[in-house]
Design an enzyme around this catalytic site. Sequence first.
Site, mmCIF file in Angstrom:
data_model
loop_
_atom_site.group_PDB
_atom_site.id
_atom_site.type_symbol
_atom_site.label_atom_id
_atom_site.label_comp_id
_atom_site.label_asym_id
_atom_site.label_seq_id
_atom_site.Cartn_x
_atom_site.Cartn_y
_atom_site.Cartn_z
ATOM 1 N N TYR A 11 -7.602 -10.335 -23.863
ATOM 2 C CA TYR A 11 -6.931 -11.461 -24.519
ATOM 3 C C TYR A 11 -5.805 -12.020 -23.630
ATOM 4 C CZ TYR A 11 -4.590 -13.990 -28.355
ATOM 5 O OH TYR A 11 -4.020 -14.956 -29.149
ATOM 6 N N SER B 240 -0.103 -17.707 -26.030
ATOM 7 C CA SER B 240 0.235 -16.514 -26.823
ATOM 8 C C SER B 240 1.474 -15.851 -26.249
ATOM 9 C CB SER B 240 -0.909 -15.508 -26.795
ATOM 10 O OG SER B 240 -0.480 -14.279 -27.354
#
Length: 243
Positions: A152, A138
């Site tokens: 996350y 990410s």
Amino acid sequence: MNGTVALVTGGSRGIGAATALRLAQEGADVAITYVQGKDAAEDVVRRVEALGRRGLALRADAADAAEAPGAVDRTVEALGRLDVLVNNAGLGVLGPMESLALADIDRVLAVNVRGVLLTSRAAVAHMPRGGRIITIGSCMTQRVPGPGGTLYATGKAALIGLTKALARELGDRGITSNIVHPGPIDTDMNPGDGPQAPAQAAMTAIGRYGTADEVASLVAYLAGAEAGYVTGAELAVDGGFAA
Ligand code: NDP
């Protein structure tokens, strides 16, 4: 990629579905995993088959320590080999650290980290020379633009270490390991018309969301023979989010 077999985790929707179809276009037979979306997964398989390739939908929860590696064994059993693993299945649970339940923390780390480790370990047991492990990370590992991303970003950042260590561990077997960092991509997880979308688009240099196909294109390059000298690398497809 004719004659090769790929496994894409979380391939029923979004980036995983686009990747499965792109790899099939390149000539690979493709297995995908899913948890909830049986119909969507079967639809992806039909589209893979319409491209003249074999497709396989496997219900396998990446959070389950037996099901995650089991998907690899089921792929090899049904399709005969495994050349490419795309670690795509992932969950985005956002929110202030204080608000996170222990169950959320455990589930996100089980899917986004442990599942990737266990699936990769099972995959390399079958991979021949020329094998490929491609992990979806990410842009939040490069730049965290605001609060709420602690869980996350923690999990996704762990995948950078996994990717580089695997590259070192597998280099002499001719297997590459790379990580792709998408920016904001229009999927169910992060809809391009959602309330956060204008702010996220504005954080990119290009000024828009990316598409799942734009991520799939980079994954397909890494999966192909031309990328044989690319390993241990972090590659962004983020519209300049981290620039
Ligand atoms: P989506 O939520 O749109 O799709 C997720 C896919 O993963 C679905 O096919 C879903 O299957 C599957 N999945 C979810 N949980 C599990 C599980 N426990 N085991 C197996 N499969 C599972 O996500 P995206 O396509 O947006 O994201 C794909 C990857 O890209 C993720 O790792 C995400 O973190 C990453 N990413 C996404 C970005 C974005 O902006 N969209 C940005 C950066 C990274 P089903 O629901 O059918 O069971």
